[in-house]
Design an enzyme around this catalytic site. Structure first.
Site, PDB file in Angstrom:
ATOM      1  N   TYR A   1       2.416   1.720  -7.485  1.00  0.00           N
ATOM      2  CA  TYR A   1       1.342   1.359  -6.548  1.00  0.00           C
ATOM      3  C   TYR A   1      -0.023   1.587  -7.198  1.00  0.00           C
ATOM      4  O   TYR A   1      -0.864   0.675  -7.270  1.00  0.00           O
ATOM      5  CB  TYR A   1       1.457   2.174  -5.248  1.00  0.00           C
ATOM      6  CG  TYR A   1       0.180   2.173  -4.431  1.00  0.00           C
ATOM      7  CD1 TYR A   1      -0.300   0.996  -3.860  1.00  0.00           C
ATOM      8  CD2 TYR A   1      -0.564   3.344  -4.240  1.00  0.00           C
ATOM      9  CE1 TYR A   1      -1.489   0.980  -3.129  1.00  0.00           C
ATOM     10  CE2 TYR A   1      -1.737   3.342  -3.509  1.00  0.00           C
ATOM     11  CZ  TYR A   1      -2.205   2.157  -2.957  1.00  0.00           C
ATOM     12  OH  TYR A   1      -3.378   2.144  -2.249  1.00  0.00           O
TER      13      TYR A   1
ATOM     14  N   ALA B   1      -0.831   2.069 -10.263  1.00  0.00           N
ATOM     15  CA  ALA B   1      -1.040   1.262 -11.475  1.00  0.00           C
ATOM     16  C   ALA B   1      -1.457  -0.158 -11.105  1.00  0.00           C
ATOM     17  O   ALA B   1      -2.334  -0.752 -11.740  1.00  0.00           O
ATOM     18  CB  ALA B   1       0.229   1.248 -12.318  1.00  0.00           C
TER      19      ALA B   1
ATOM     20  N   SER C   1       0.778  -1.240   0.000  1.00  0.00           N
ATOM     21  CA  SER C   1       0.000   0.000   0.000  1.00  0.00           C
ATOM     22  C   SER C   1       0.810   1.292   0.000  1.00  0.00           C
ATOM     23  O   SER C   1       0.223   2.373   0.001  1.00  0.00           O
ATOM     24  CB  SER C   1      -0.939  -0.003   1.210  1.00  0.00           C
ATOM     25  OG  SER C   1      -0.183   0.126   2.407  1.00  0.00           O
TER      26      SER C   1
ATOM     27  N   LYS D   1      -3.009  -1.049  -8.342  1.00  0.00           N
ATOM     28  CA  LYS D   1      -4.382  -0.996  -7.821  1.00  0.00           C
ATOM     29  C   LYS D   1      -5.370  -0.820  -8.977  1.00  0.00           C
ATOM     30  O   LYS D   1      -6.445  -1.421  -8.982  1.00  0.00           O
ATOM     31  CB  LYS D   1      -4.546   0.165  -6.817  1.00  0.00           C
ATOM     32  CG  LYS D   1      -3.814  -0.021  -5.503  1.00  0.00           C
ATOM     33  CD  LYS D   1      -4.294  -1.202  -4.669  1.00  0.00           C
ATOM     34  CE  LYS D   1      -5.693  -1.027  -4.121  1.00  0.00           C
ATOM     35  NZ  LYS D   1      -6.046  -2.150  -3.182  1.00  0.00           N
TER      36      LYS D   1
HETATM   37  P1  NAD Z   1      -1.580  -1.789   5.028  1.00  0.00           P
HETATM   38  O1  NAD Z   1      -0.325  -1.776   4.218  1.00  0.00           O
HETATM   39  O2  NAD Z   1      -1.592  -1.149   6.364  1.00  0.00           O
HETATM   40  O3  NAD Z   1      -2.060  -3.295   5.249  1.00  0.00           O
HETATM   41  C1  NAD Z   1      -2.018  -4.251   4.234  1.00  0.00           C
HETATM   42  C2  NAD Z   1      -2.257  -5.614   4.878  1.00  0.00           C
HETATM   43  O4  NAD Z   1      -2.257  -6.593   3.825  1.00  0.00           O
HETATM   44  C3  NAD Z   1      -1.159  -6.020   5.859  1.00  0.00           C
HETATM   45  O5  NAD Z   1      -1.752  -6.550   7.022  1.00  0.00           O
HETATM   46  C4  NAD Z   1      -0.374  -7.089   5.116  1.00  0.00           C
HETATM   47  O6  NAD Z   1       0.219  -8.046   5.964  1.00  0.00           O
HETATM   48  C5  NAD Z   1      -1.452  -7.690   4.238  1.00  0.00           C
HETATM   49  N1  NAD Z   1      -0.889  -8.316   3.026  1.00  0.00           N
HETATM   50  C6  NAD Z   1       0.020  -7.791   2.167  1.00  0.00           C
HETATM   51  N2  NAD Z   1       0.295  -8.670   1.190  1.00  0.00           N
HETATM   52  C7  NAD Z   1      -0.472  -9.773   1.427  1.00  0.00           C
HETATM   53  C8  NAD Z   1      -0.652 -11.002   0.759  1.00  0.00           C
HETATM   54  N3  NAD Z   1       0.030 -11.300  -0.364  1.00  0.00           N
HETATM   55  N4  NAD Z   1      -1.523 -11.902   1.272  1.00  0.00           N
HETATM   56  C9  NAD Z   1      -2.216 -11.618   2.401  1.00  0.00           C
HETATM   57  N5  NAD Z   1      -2.073 -10.468   3.087  1.00  0.00           N
HETATM   58  C10 NAD Z   1      -1.223  -9.543   2.600  1.00  0.00           C
HETATM   59  O7  NAD Z   1      -2.683  -1.178   4.066  1.00  0.00           O
HETATM   60  P2  NAD Z   1      -3.935  -0.243   4.430  1.00  0.00           P
HETATM   61  O8  NAD Z   1      -3.460   1.152   4.519  1.00  0.00           O
HETATM   62  O9  NAD Z   1      -4.678  -0.844   5.551  1.00  0.00           O
HETATM   63  O10 NAD Z   1      -4.769  -0.385   3.093  1.00  0.00           O
HETATM   64  C11 NAD Z   1      -5.778  -1.380   2.956  1.00  0.00           C
HETATM   65  C12 NAD Z   1      -6.367  -1.282   1.563  1.00  0.00           C
HETATM   66  O11 NAD Z   1      -6.903   0.023   1.359  1.00  0.00           O
HETATM   67  C13 NAD Z   1      -5.326  -1.491   0.451  1.00  0.00           C
HETATM   68  O12 NAD Z   1      -5.916  -2.234  -0.573  1.00  0.00           O
HETATM   69  C14 NAD Z   1      -5.004  -0.081  -0.015  1.00  0.00           C
HETATM   70  O13 NAD Z   1      -4.639  -0.071  -1.378  1.00  0.00           O
HETATM   71  C15 NAD Z   1      -6.342   0.609   0.202  1.00  0.00           C
HETATM   72  N6  NAD Z   1      -6.243   2.060   0.462  1.00  0.00           N
HETATM   73  C16 NAD Z   1      -5.515   2.541   1.513  1.00  0.00           C
HETATM   74  C17 NAD Z   1      -5.481   3.911   1.750  1.00  0.00           C
HETATM   75  C18 NAD Z   1      -4.750   4.498   2.925  1.00  0.00           C
HETATM   76  O14 NAD Z   1      -4.774   5.721   3.101  1.00  0.00           O
HETATM   77  N7  NAD Z   1      -4.102   3.721   3.768  1.00  0.00           N
HETATM   78  C19 NAD Z   1      -6.163   4.792   0.903  1.00  0.00           C
HETATM   79  C20 NAD Z   1      -6.863   4.258  -0.169  1.00  0.00           C
HETATM   80  C21 NAD Z   1      -6.929   2.893  -0.366  1.00  0.00           C
END
Ligand code: NAD
Ligand code: TYD
Length: 364
Positions: free
Chosen positions: A171, A173, A91, A175
């Site tokens: 990233y 791209a 992420s 998503k």
């Molecule tokens: P994060 O990086 O805090 O958490 C990602 C989680 O996914 C982690 O617990 C990690 O261990 C797990 N993970 C990673 N690869 C994995 C795999 N191959 N198999 C299983 N688990 C796996 O991310 P976040 O900030 O909580 O974001 C969650 C979602 O929301 C993501 O899809 C991100 O693209 C989206 N998002 C986040 C934000 C933000 O501001 N944080 C904004 C928009 C969208």
């Protein structure tokens, strides 16, 4: 009045920042639902975020990879999952610039694997209980980002659900690729997928590589506050609790095949946000090593390809599903800072050797 049908929900990435907030939200709102969390526990995943829930009868944590099709098939079948909330991803934009491979693997291949697994499972359930019934009960929520829409200038209108995709970082791209797959699975197979694209989240359990927790922790440690470029880049800040409420509404009331943008209505320039964090820290933290914290602000080399502005038009989710964000930026930042002040035991171990190596690579 109709009783709500119980969900059997698989949350991928449920030990990460937004995923763990969502898991807590869901367990509180729907204690009778079955909850299975699948997380690979990468550097960003932290079992401690959800450890307190393991005592519940309806809760199960599985350490595993979303690219592991056998595991996915097994979990979907043995838990008879009817709802997937897919958060698992790499992420962080800066990490995607340093090494995009993991982003393609998890975000694109992992999402594809999950969609394929869910399609096979949903087909099997459709054969047993009738296609219509399976479609009504099953949902695949794909959680995505506003970054897929690219960069706005100061005058541009905010992103809507029909803004063309124009991702600029590895990233975003990756998503975007996963969003296209989720969309295609609805159009081709009628799989009941829903996509959400949200703005920058903030709140508890946020890994300290992202702007807000990084600044909070550096202020507490008396370390420089690295602001990229001229600090004039704009982000829209969404309190993670508001986001979880939005996802709840989307799962329960959203229409398959649709996309919903979710925003906080809180646009801020990075430099203004960092100044606000310093101001609040000066007020809330008694023993700052450097005071006022603003003295720590340091402009550093810009991020390559740094998107100038993101802004979300969240009219659709408001008008169609009745959701609006409740937190003001100031209120949300106060709550977040208070959480980081109270939870040093949570963030201190995250400043590991791996983290320091990463930090040195990005900030020199
Ligand atoms: P994060 O990086 O805090 O958490 C990602 C989680 O996914 C982690 O617990 C990690 O261990 C797990 N993970 C990673 N690869 C994995 C795999 N191959 N198999 C299983 N688990 C796996 O991310 P976040 O900030 O909580 O974001 C969650 C979602 O929301 C993501 O899809 C991100 O693209 C989206 N998002 C986040 C934000 C933000 O501001 N944080 C904004 C928009 C969208
Ligand atoms: P970030 O939290 O990484 O989220 P995203 O890049 O996905 O929007 O960064 C938010 C903004 O803050 C972004 O414009 C980059 C900027 N930023 C800094 O100025 N310094 C930093 O140390 C970090 C991590 C981000």
């Amino acid at each position: 009045m109709n009783a709500r049908a119980k969900r059997r929900i698989l949350v991928t990435g449920g030990a990460g920042f937004i995923g763990s907030n969502f898991v807590h939200h869901w367990c509180k709102e729907y204690p009778d639902d079955r909850m299975v969390v699948l997380d690979a526990l990468t550097y960003a995943g932290n079992y401690q975020n959800i450890a307190a829930l393991e005592a519940r009868e309806n809760f199960r944590f599985v350490k595993g990879d979303i690219c592991d099709r056998l595991l996915i098939d097994q979990l979907l079948a043995e838990e008879d999952i009817n709802t997937v909330a897919h958060f698992a991803a790499e992420s962080h934009v800066d990490r995607s610039i340093l090494g995009p491979d993991a982003f393609i693997r998890t975000n694109v291949v992992g999402t594809f694997t999950l969609l394929e697994g869910f399609r096979a499972h949903w087909n099997a359930r459709g054969r047993q209980e009738g296609v219509g019934a399976a479609s009504r009960r099953h949902r695949f929520l794909h959680v995505s980002t506003d970054e897929v829409y690219g960069s706005l200038s100061a005058e541009d209108p905010a992103f809507t659900e029909t803004t063309p995709y124009a991702p600029n970082s590895p990233y975003s791209a990756s998503k975007a690729g996963s969003d296209h797959l989720a969309r295609a699975y609805y159009h081709t197979y009628n799989l009941p997928t829903i996509i959400t694209n949200c703005s920058n989240n903030y709140g508890a359990y946020h890994f300290p590589e992202k702007l807000i927790p990084l600044m909070c922790i550096n202020i507490l440690l008396g370390k420089p506050l690295p602001v990229y470029g001229d600090g004039q880049n704009v982000r829209d800040w969404l309190f993670v609790g508001d986001h979880c409420r939005a996802l709840d509404v989307v799962i329960n009331k959203g229409i398959p095949g649709e996309t919903y943008n979710i925003g906080g209505n809180n646009e801020a320039k990075n430099i203004d946000l960092v100044n606000k964090l310093c101001e609040l820290m000066n007020e809330l933290a008694p023993d700052l090593p450097v005071r006022p914290a603003q003295k720590l602000i340091t402009f550093v080399k810009d991020r390559p390809g740094h998107d100038r502005r993101y802004a979300i038009n969240a009219t659709k989710i408001k008008e169609e599903l009745g959701w609006t964000p409740a937190q003001t930026l100031e209120g949300g930042l106060r709550t977040t800072i208070e959480w980081y002040l109270k939870n040093r035991d949570w963030w201190q171990p995250l400043l590991s050797e791996e983290y320091q190596n990463y930090y040195n690579q990005v900030y020199g």
